[in-house]
Write a protein that holds these residues in place. Structure first.
Motif, PDB file in Angstrom:
ATOM      1  N   ARG A  55     -81.074  -0.097   8.821  1.00  0.00           N
ATOM      2  CA  ARG A  55     -79.636   0.138   8.810  1.00  0.00           C
ATOM      3  C   ARG A  55     -79.137   0.620   7.446  1.00  0.00           C
ATOM      4  O   ARG A  55     -79.570   0.137   6.402  1.00  0.00           O
ATOM      5  N   LEU A 122     -78.779  -1.691   4.275  1.00  0.00           N
ATOM      6  CA  LEU A 122     -78.218  -2.991   4.648  1.00  0.00           C
ATOM      7  C   LEU A 122     -79.262  -3.840   5.360  1.00  0.00           C
ATOM      8  O   LEU A 122     -80.103  -3.315   6.093  1.00  0.00           O
ATOM      9  N   ASP A 123     -79.158  -5.158   5.162  1.00  0.00           N
ATOM     10  CA  ASP A 123     -80.042  -6.062   5.894  1.00  0.00           C
ATOM     11  C   ASP A 123     -79.405  -6.412   7.241  1.00  0.00           C
ATOM     12  O   ASP A 123     -78.348  -5.888   7.594  1.00  0.00           O
ATOM     13  N   ASP A 124     -80.039  -7.317   7.991  1.00  0.00           N
ATOM     14  CA  ASP A 124     -79.545  -7.676   9.319  1.00  0.00           C
ATOM     15  C   ASP A 124     -78.193  -8.363   9.292  1.00  0.00           C
ATOM     16  O   ASP A 124     -77.499  -8.421  10.299  1.00  0.00           O
ATOM     17  N   ASN A 125     -77.803  -8.903   8.141  1.00  0.00           N
ATOM     18  CA  ASN A 125     -76.508  -9.573   7.999  1.00  0.00           C
ATOM     19  C   ASN A 125     -75.440  -8.653   7.413  1.00  0.00           C
ATOM     20  O   ASN A 125     -74.339  -9.105   7.109  1.00  0.00           O
ATOM     21  N   GLY A 126     -75.782  -7.383   7.220  1.00  0.00           N
ATOM     22  CA  GLY A 126     -74.821  -6.437   6.685  1.00  0.00           C
ATOM     23  C   GLY A 126     -74.670  -6.476   5.177  1.00  0.00           C
ATOM     24  O   GLY A 126     -73.735  -5.906   4.629  1.00  0.00           O
ATOM     25  N   ARG A 127     -75.611  -7.134   4.494  1.00  0.00           N
ATOM     26  CA  ARG A 127     -75.573  -7.191   3.028  1.00  0.00           C
ATOM     27  C   ARG A 127     -76.464  -6.097   2.456  1.00  0.00           C
ATOM     28  O   ARG A 127     -77.481  -5.726   3.035  1.00  0.00           O
ATOM     29  N   ARG A 129     -79.243  -4.272   0.520  1.00  0.00           N
ATOM     30  CA  ARG A 129     -80.635  -4.652   0.232  1.00  0.00           C
ATOM     31  C   ARG A 129     -81.324  -3.497  -0.478  1.00  0.00           C
ATOM     32  O   ARG A 129     -80.843  -2.365  -0.449  1.00  0.00           O
TER      33      ARG A 129
END
Length: 134
Positions: A55, A122-127, A129
């Motif tokens: 993502r 983005l990571d799976d939490n939307g942060r 990376r």
């Protein structure tokens, strides 16, 4: 983004190709710039997502001028080229070229616009990376 040349050609890889439809038009029957920007954003996300292995999200766009109108039935070709990779960001150069409907020369293309999209992984939490090492 690029130096002007006598015979311009698309730079990068063909990432998205679509035909404009009547439902994509504004009140005057033209394809609005906002529709085209949305397609460019999608192409930038596809290119950045491949490099980031997941993502991505757009955080900025740099420069955009429209050189010619886009009409219903035009074949829109969107080319992308990765121009820079940072720790978590990816800069993607995006160019839009069209083949107008009923063009006599099927090889004739016209450049519509270009812009640089700045994407972040983005990571799976939307942060945000890091982009994986190549």
């Amino acid at each position: 983004m690029h130096d002007l040349d006598d015979i311009p050609t698309p730079q990068g890889e063909l990432t998205l190709k679509l035909v404009t439809r009547r439902q994509d038009t504004n009140l005057y029957g033209d394809i609005p710039g906002g529709w085209l920007i949305a397609q460019m954003d999608q192409a930038a996300e596809l290119a950045a997502g491949r490099l980031a292995s997941g993502r991505t999200a757009t955080v900025a766009t740099e420069g955009m001028d429209f050189l010619c109108p886009v009409r219903v039935g035009a074949m829109v070709n969107i080319f992308t080229r990765i121009s820079e990779v940072g720790r978590s960001s990816i800069k993607v150069d995006v160019e839009v070229w069209i083949r107008p409907p009923h063009e006599r020369n099927p090889e004739e293309r016209y450049k519509v616009t270009e812009a640089r999209f700045v994407m972040v992984a983005l990571d799976d939490n939307g942060r945000i990376r890091p982009v994986p090492e190549a």
